[in-house]
Write a protein that holds these residues in place. Structure first.
Motif: not given
Length: 242
Positions: A6, A28, A24, A35, A33
């Motif tokens: 991640v 994607a 992001v 955050l 992934t």
């Protein structure tokens, strides 16, 4: 092959997590992934502790990505954390033991940030700093669309002076900053007015960065103005540890 990590994105001072939106989206699209963390910007030790909590909650391998002061935070946060597999510095500070963001920004000539910030006294003690709205586009986001830069100016999150002057604390067992052992990846602009490009070249070289990419004409708000280059650098880190 190991589990795909991640990507945890940590913004710096005078920014907020939505600044990573373009990055992001590109991660994607590549099946990665991500955050984007809301960095508290209150103290280096406290901000790093929060990022460590986020990492622990994920239960998976992590690549930490820091922009600007976020580089200080990810360096502190990764110390002794086995889940962190690589570090990506996006126009970011890469401190050694005891070095602060303020110290590193002044190591080489060229930063004009000091003349653009305004203080706010805090009832709990100390002050926090923002970039004056009228000066924000030129200082922080010179290569960003003017309308977007104007929005960034009013949505910026202040940072405490204490956070910028707090030095890095290294893991007592390792006795050295984590970038000496973890793979590091670097991207920055040569027209940055917050952190001189010479400083970022020096930090990337000192850390032995596997990728050291300088973007001509790019300013400090690299995640917004150069999301392709930032995403490509992050994906290089993902490929290296996956």
């Amino acid at each position: 092959m190991s589990e795909k990590p991640v990507v945890v994105l940590v913004h710096g001072a005078f920014a907020e997590s939505a600044g990573w939106n373009g990055v992001v989206q590109r991660l994607a699209a590549a099946g990665v992934t991500a955050l984007a963390v809301a960095n508290p910007l209150r103290s280096l030790s406290g901000d790093a502790a929060y990022v460590r909590d986020v990492v622990a909650s994920l239960g998976r391998p992590v690549i930490l990505v820091g922009h600007s002061y976020g580089g200080q935070v990810i360096t502190q946060a990764a110390a002794g954390v086995e889940a962190v597999k690589a570090l990506v510095y996006v126009a970011a500070f890469t401190p050694d033991a005891g070095e602060s963001a303020l110290q590193l920004s002044g190591k080489f000539e060229g930063s004009t940030l000091g003349g653009a910030v305004v203080p706010r006294t805090l009832t709990g003690g100390g002050v926090e700093l923002s970039i004056e709205a009228e000066k924000f586009p030129q200082q922080f986001a010179a290569d960003v669309d003017p309308d977007t830069a104007a929005l960034m100016a009013v949505t910026q999150r202040p940072v405490t002076e204490a956070a910028l002057t707090e030095g890095l604390t290294v893991d007592p067992v390792e006795g050295a900053p984590v970038w000496r052992t973890l793979p590091g990846f670097f991207v920055w602009g040569d027209a940055d007015r917050n952190i001189p490009a010479e400083a970022m070249r020096w930090m990337a070289d000192r850390a032995g960065g596997r990728v050291q990419r300088e973007i001509p004409g790019a300013g400090h708000a690299l995640p917004v103005s150069q999301p392709d280059a930032v995403a490509e650098t992050v994906l290089a880190a993902v490929a290296a540890v996956s």
